[in-house]
Scaffold this active site. Structure first.
Site, PDB file in Angstrom:
ATOM      1  CG  HIS A  80      33.113  25.518  24.075  1.00  0.00           C
ATOM      2  ND1 HIS A  80      33.084  26.386  25.134  1.00  0.00           N
ATOM      3  CD2 HIS A  80      32.759  26.243  22.990  1.00  0.00           C
ATOM      4  CE1 HIS A  80      32.718  27.605  24.714  1.00  0.00           C
ATOM      5  NE2 HIS A  80      32.507  27.532  23.420  1.00  0.00           N
TER       6      HIS A  80
ATOM      7  CG  ASP B 137      30.991  19.314  32.959  1.00  0.00           C
ATOM      8  OD1 ASP B 137      29.919  19.039  32.374  1.00  0.00           O
ATOM      9  OD2 ASP B 137      31.128  20.339  33.668  1.00  0.00           O
TER      10      ASP B 137
ATOM     11  N   GLY C 245      24.484  30.121  34.635  1.00  0.00           N
ATOM     12  CA  GLY C 245      25.874  30.023  35.079  1.00  0.00           C
ATOM     13  C   GLY C 245      26.907  30.359  34.039  1.00  0.00           C
TER      14      GLY C 245
END
Ligand SMILES: [Zn+2]
Length: 275
Positions: free
Chosen positions: A123, A108, A222
Protein backbone atom coordinates in the site's frame (compact mmCIF):
# COMPACT_ATOMS: atom_id res chain seq x y z
CA UNK A 1 3.04 -18.58 30.59
CA UNK A 2 -0.27 -20.50 30.48
CA UNK A 3 -0.15 -23.97 29.01
CA UNK A 4 -2.22 -23.00 25.97
CA UNK A 5 0.19 -20.22 24.95
CA UNK A 6 3.18 -22.56 25.27
CA UNK A 7 1.37 -25.10 23.13
CA UNK A 8 0.52 -22.47 20.53
CA UNK A 9 4.14 -21.29 20.37
CA UNK A 10 5.35 -24.86 19.82
CA UNK A 11 2.83 -25.34 17.06
CA UNK A 12 3.88 -22.15 15.29
CA UNK A 13 7.55 -23.05 15.63
CA UNK A 14 6.77 -26.46 14.13
CA UNK A 15 4.91 -24.83 11.23
CA UNK A 16 7.82 -22.52 10.52
CA UNK A 17 10.35 -25.33 10.84
CA UNK A 18 8.39 -27.52 8.46
CA UNK A 19 8.30 -24.97 5.63
CA UNK A 20 11.58 -23.73 4.30
CA UNK A 21 10.50 -20.66 2.28
CA UNK A 22 7.88 -18.48 3.88
CA UNK A 23 5.76 -15.85 2.22
CA UNK A 24 4.97 -13.44 5.05
CA UNK A 25 2.02 -11.06 4.89
CA UNK A 26 1.83 -8.41 7.61
CA UNK A 27 -0.80 -5.95 8.73
CA UNK A 28 -1.61 -3.33 11.34
CA UNK A 29 -1.26 -5.79 14.26
CA UNK A 30 2.50 -5.78 13.60
CA UNK A 31 2.84 -2.10 14.36
CA UNK A 32 0.49 -1.53 17.29
CA UNK A 33 3.41 -2.26 19.67
CA UNK A 34 5.20 0.65 17.96
CA UNK A 35 2.37 2.95 19.06
CA UNK A 36 0.54 3.01 15.73
CA UNK A 37 -3.16 2.30 16.28
CA UNK A 38 -5.10 -0.07 14.03
CA UNK A 39 -8.50 0.42 12.46
CA UNK A 40 -10.32 -2.75 13.32
CA UNK A 41 -11.59 -4.55 16.38
CA UNK A 42 -11.16 -8.26 17.07
CA UNK A 43 -14.22 -8.99 14.99
CA UNK A 44 -12.58 -7.36 11.97
CA UNK A 45 -15.03 -4.46 11.97
CA UNK A 46 -14.16 -0.76 11.86
CA UNK A 47 -13.61 0.62 15.33
CA UNK A 48 -13.43 4.19 14.05
CA UNK A 49 -14.46 6.25 11.05
CA UNK A 50 -13.19 4.54 7.90
CA UNK A 51 -10.24 6.30 6.25
CA UNK A 52 -10.59 8.88 3.50
CA UNK A 53 -11.21 7.51 0.01
CA UNK A 54 -9.14 8.28 -3.07
CA UNK A 55 -12.18 9.80 -4.76
CA UNK A 56 -12.89 12.20 -1.87
CA UNK A 57 -9.24 13.19 -1.53
CA UNK A 58 -8.74 13.89 -5.22
CA UNK A 59 -12.18 15.41 -5.74
CA UNK A 60 -12.47 17.93 -2.92
CA UNK A 61 -10.08 20.61 -1.69
CA UNK A 62 -11.90 20.55 1.65
CA UNK A 63 -11.10 16.86 2.10
CA UNK A 64 -7.44 17.57 1.43
CA UNK A 65 -7.44 20.43 3.93
CA UNK A 66 -8.90 18.15 6.57
CA UNK A 67 -6.54 15.28 5.67
CA UNK A 68 -3.36 17.37 5.81
CA UNK A 69 -4.37 19.31 8.94
CA UNK A 70 -4.83 16.00 10.77
CA UNK A 71 -1.69 14.58 9.18
CA UNK A 72 0.33 17.62 10.31
CA UNK A 73 -0.37 16.56 13.90
CA UNK A 74 -0.33 12.82 13.31
CA UNK A 75 3.05 12.80 11.58
CA UNK A 76 4.85 14.11 14.63
CA UNK A 77 4.14 10.79 16.34
CA UNK A 78 4.00 8.49 13.32
CA UNK A 79 7.29 9.75 11.90
CA UNK A 80 9.05 8.88 15.17
CA UNK A 81 7.75 5.30 15.47
CA UNK A 82 10.38 2.61 15.99
CA UNK A 83 10.30 -1.06 14.97
CA UNK A 84 9.25 -3.50 17.69
CA UNK A 85 9.96 -7.14 18.53
CA UNK A 86 7.65 -8.38 15.74
CA UNK A 87 9.60 -6.48 13.08
CA UNK A 88 12.87 -7.76 14.54
CA UNK A 89 11.62 -11.36 14.65
CA UNK A 90 10.59 -11.22 10.99
CA UNK A 91 13.96 -9.71 10.08
CA UNK A 92 15.54 -12.78 11.69
CA UNK A 93 13.56 -15.02 9.35
CA UNK A 94 15.06 -13.18 6.40
CA UNK A 95 18.55 -13.25 7.93
CA UNK A 96 18.31 -17.03 8.29
CA UNK A 97 17.32 -17.33 4.63
CA UNK A 98 13.81 -18.57 5.38
CA UNK A 99 11.93 -15.79 3.65
CA UNK A 100 10.48 -15.94 0.15
CA UNK A 101 9.15 -12.40 0.49
CA UNK A 102 7.61 -10.12 3.08
CA UNK A 103 4.54 -8.29 1.82
CA UNK A 104 3.22 -5.63 4.16
CA UNK A 105 -0.08 -3.81 4.15
CA UNK A 106 1.46 -1.25 6.52
CA UNK A 107 2.69 2.09 5.25
CA UNK A 108 5.10 2.84 8.10
CA UNK A 109 8.35 1.42 6.69
CA UNK A 110 9.11 -0.24 10.03
CA UNK A 111 10.11 -3.60 8.50
CA UNK A 112 12.86 -1.85 6.57
CA UNK A 113 13.85 0.12 9.65
CA UNK A 114 14.30 -3.23 11.42
CA UNK A 115 16.66 -4.33 8.62
CA UNK A 116 14.35 -6.35 6.37
CA UNK A 117 15.24 -5.98 2.69
CA UNK A 118 12.92 -8.38 0.82
CA UNK A 119 9.84 -6.25 1.39
CA UNK A 120 7.01 -5.11 -0.84
CA UNK A 121 5.07 -2.18 0.55
CA UNK A 122 1.75 -3.23 -0.94
CA UNK A 123 0.00 0.00 0.00
CA UNK A 124 2.97 2.31 -0.44
CA UNK A 125 4.79 4.41 2.13
CA UNK A 126 3.65 7.37 4.15
CA UNK A 127 7.16 8.82 4.31
CA UNK A 128 6.83 9.95 0.68
CA UNK A 129 4.51 12.51 -0.90
CA UNK A 130 3.74 12.25 -4.59
CA UNK A 131 2.45 14.73 -7.17
CA UNK A 132 -0.55 13.23 -8.92
CA UNK A 133 0.15 15.32 -12.05
CA UNK A 134 3.93 15.08 -12.69
CA UNK A 135 4.85 12.08 -10.43
CA UNK A 136 7.47 14.12 -8.58
CA UNK A 137 8.13 12.65 -5.14
CA UNK A 138 9.03 14.56 -1.99
CA UNK A 139 10.15 13.29 1.41
CA UNK A 140 7.25 13.56 3.87
CA UNK A 141 9.65 15.02 6.45
CA UNK A 142 10.38 17.97 4.13
CA UNK A 143 6.69 18.36 3.36
CA UNK A 144 6.03 18.47 7.11
CA UNK A 145 8.27 21.56 7.38
CA UNK A 146 6.29 23.22 4.58
CA UNK A 147 2.96 22.40 6.28
CA UNK A 148 4.27 23.76 9.58
CA UNK A 149 5.57 26.96 8.00
CA UNK A 150 2.27 27.65 6.23
CA UNK A 151 0.04 26.68 9.17
CA UNK A 152 1.83 27.64 12.41
CA UNK A 153 -1.35 28.10 14.49
CA UNK A 154 -2.48 24.54 13.84
CA UNK A 155 0.42 23.01 15.73
CA UNK A 156 -1.15 24.08 19.01
CA UNK A 157 -4.12 21.75 18.60
CA UNK A 158 -4.20 18.60 20.69
CA UNK A 159 -5.29 15.38 19.02
CA UNK A 160 -4.85 11.71 19.78
CA UNK A 161 -3.00 9.42 17.38
CA UNK A 162 -5.06 7.64 14.77
CA UNK A 163 -4.06 4.91 12.27
CA UNK A 164 -1.82 5.63 9.27
CA UNK A 165 -0.37 8.87 10.58
CA UNK A 166 -3.79 10.42 11.03
CA UNK A 167 -4.79 12.32 14.20
CA UNK A 168 -8.19 12.70 15.83
CA UNK A 169 -8.39 16.43 15.19
CA UNK A 170 -11.93 17.78 15.02
CA UNK A 171 -12.34 21.51 14.57
CA UNK A 172 -15.29 23.54 13.29
CA UNK A 173 -13.87 23.85 9.83
CA UNK A 174 -10.60 23.34 8.06
CA UNK A 175 -11.12 26.19 5.56
CA UNK A 176 -8.13 28.20 6.76
CA UNK A 177 -5.66 25.33 6.47
CA UNK A 178 -3.22 25.96 3.63
CA UNK A 179 -2.37 22.92 1.50
CA UNK A 180 0.76 23.36 -0.61
CA UNK A 181 0.69 22.32 -4.25
CA UNK A 182 3.48 20.55 -6.15
CA UNK A 183 6.49 22.92 -6.24
CA UNK A 184 7.21 21.84 -9.84
CA UNK A 185 3.79 21.89 -11.52
CA UNK A 186 1.23 23.06 -8.94
CA UNK A 187 -0.46 19.65 -9.11
CA UNK A 188 -2.24 17.92 -6.23
CA UNK A 189 0.10 16.30 -3.71
CA UNK A 190 -0.97 13.05 -2.10
CA UNK A 191 0.75 10.68 0.31
CA UNK A 192 2.38 7.92 -1.73
CA UNK A 193 0.03 5.33 -0.28
CA UNK A 194 -2.87 3.42 -1.75
CA UNK A 195 -6.07 4.96 -0.43
CA UNK A 196 -9.36 3.13 -0.12
CA UNK A 197 -10.97 3.20 -3.54
CA UNK A 198 -7.58 3.08 -5.28
CA UNK A 199 -5.92 0.04 -6.84
CA UNK A 200 -2.61 -1.43 -5.73
CA UNK A 201 -0.11 -0.92 -8.60
CA UNK A 202 -0.16 -4.04 -10.75
CA UNK A 203 3.62 -4.64 -10.66
CA UNK A 204 3.56 -4.97 -6.88
CA UNK A 205 0.85 -7.63 -7.04
CA UNK A 206 2.61 -9.51 -9.85
CA UNK A 207 5.95 -9.54 -8.02
CA UNK A 208 4.26 -10.73 -4.84
CA UNK A 209 2.36 -13.47 -6.67
CA UNK A 210 5.63 -14.75 -8.20
CA UNK A 211 7.19 -14.98 -4.75
CA UNK A 212 4.07 -16.67 -3.43
CA UNK A 213 4.27 -19.33 -6.14
CA UNK A 214 7.82 -20.16 -5.02
CA UNK A 215 6.96 -20.27 -1.32
CA UNK A 216 6.31 -23.40 0.76
CA UNK A 217 3.88 -21.73 3.14
CA UNK A 218 2.25 -18.42 4.03
CA UNK A 219 2.49 -16.74 7.41
CA UNK A 220 0.02 -13.93 8.09
CA UNK A 221 1.08 -11.64 10.94
CA UNK A 222 -1.33 -9.16 12.50
CA UNK A 223 -3.94 -8.81 9.79
CA UNK A 224 -7.66 -9.45 9.78
CA UNK A 225 -7.37 -9.79 5.95
CA UNK A 226 -10.56 -7.79 5.59
CA UNK A 227 -9.08 -5.84 2.68
CA UNK A 228 -9.01 -7.75 -0.59
CA UNK A 229 -5.51 -6.52 -1.51
CA UNK A 230 -4.10 -8.74 1.24
CA UNK A 231 -6.72 -11.47 1.30
CA UNK A 232 -6.10 -12.33 -2.36
CA UNK A 233 -2.66 -13.78 -1.49
CA UNK A 234 -4.15 -16.16 1.05
CA UNK A 235 -6.86 -17.13 -1.39
CA UNK A 236 -4.27 -17.80 -4.12
CA UNK A 237 -2.12 -19.81 -1.71
CA UNK A 238 -5.00 -22.03 -0.65
CA UNK A 239 -6.00 -22.61 -4.27
CA UNK A 240 -2.44 -23.74 -4.97
CA UNK A 241 -2.45 -26.08 -1.96
CA UNK A 242 0.04 -23.96 -0.01
CA UNK A 243 -0.61 -24.04 3.75
CA UNK A 244 -1.38 -20.78 5.55
CA UNK A 245 -0.82 -19.94 9.21
CA UNK A 246 -2.05 -16.70 10.77
CA UNK A 247 -1.22 -14.84 13.97
CA UNK A 248 -4.00 -12.42 14.78
CA UNK A 249 -5.90 -11.33 17.85
CA UNK A 250 -9.44 -11.96 16.73
CA UNK A 251 -11.18 -13.07 13.61
CA UNK A 252 -9.68 -13.00 10.12
CA UNK A 253 -11.55 -13.18 6.86
CA UNK A 254 -9.57 -16.32 6.02
CA UNK A 255 -10.22 -18.27 9.23
CA UNK A 256 -11.92 -21.19 7.41
CA UNK A 257 -8.93 -21.47 5.05
CA UNK A 258 -6.17 -21.56 7.65
CA UNK A 259 -3.99 -24.55 8.47
CA UNK A 260 -3.04 -22.91 11.76
CA UNK A 261 -4.45 -19.98 13.70
CA UNK A 262 -2.61 -18.35 16.58
CA UNK A 263 -4.70 -15.91 18.64
CA UNK A 264 -1.92 -14.08 20.43
CA UNK A 265 -0.19 -10.72 20.21
CA UNK A 266 2.30 -10.93 17.31
CA UNK A 267 5.40 -10.18 19.38
CA UNK A 268 4.50 -12.90 21.89
CA UNK A 269 3.79 -15.47 19.20
CA UNK A 270 7.07 -14.80 17.38
CA UNK A 271 9.26 -14.32 20.44
CA UNK A 272 10.92 -17.71 19.91
CA UNK A 273 12.54 -16.40 16.73
CA UNK A 274 14.51 -13.89 18.81
CA UNK A 275 15.90 -16.49 21.26
ZN1 LIG B 1 3.91 18.08 -10.00
Amino acid sequence: MPQTLTAQAATLADFIDAHRRLFVLTGAGCSTDSGIPDYRDTDGSWKRTPPVTYQAFMGEERTRQRYWARSLLGWRHFGQAQPNATHHALQRLEASDRLALLVTQNVDGLHQRAGSRQVIDLHGRLDTVRCMACERRLPRADFQHTLERLNPGWLQHQAGEAPDGDADLEVGDFDTFLVPACPACAGVLKPDVVFFGENVPRARVTDAMHALAAADAVLVVGSSLMVFSGYRFVHAAVRAGTPVAAINLGRTRADPLLSLKIEQPCAEALAFLLD
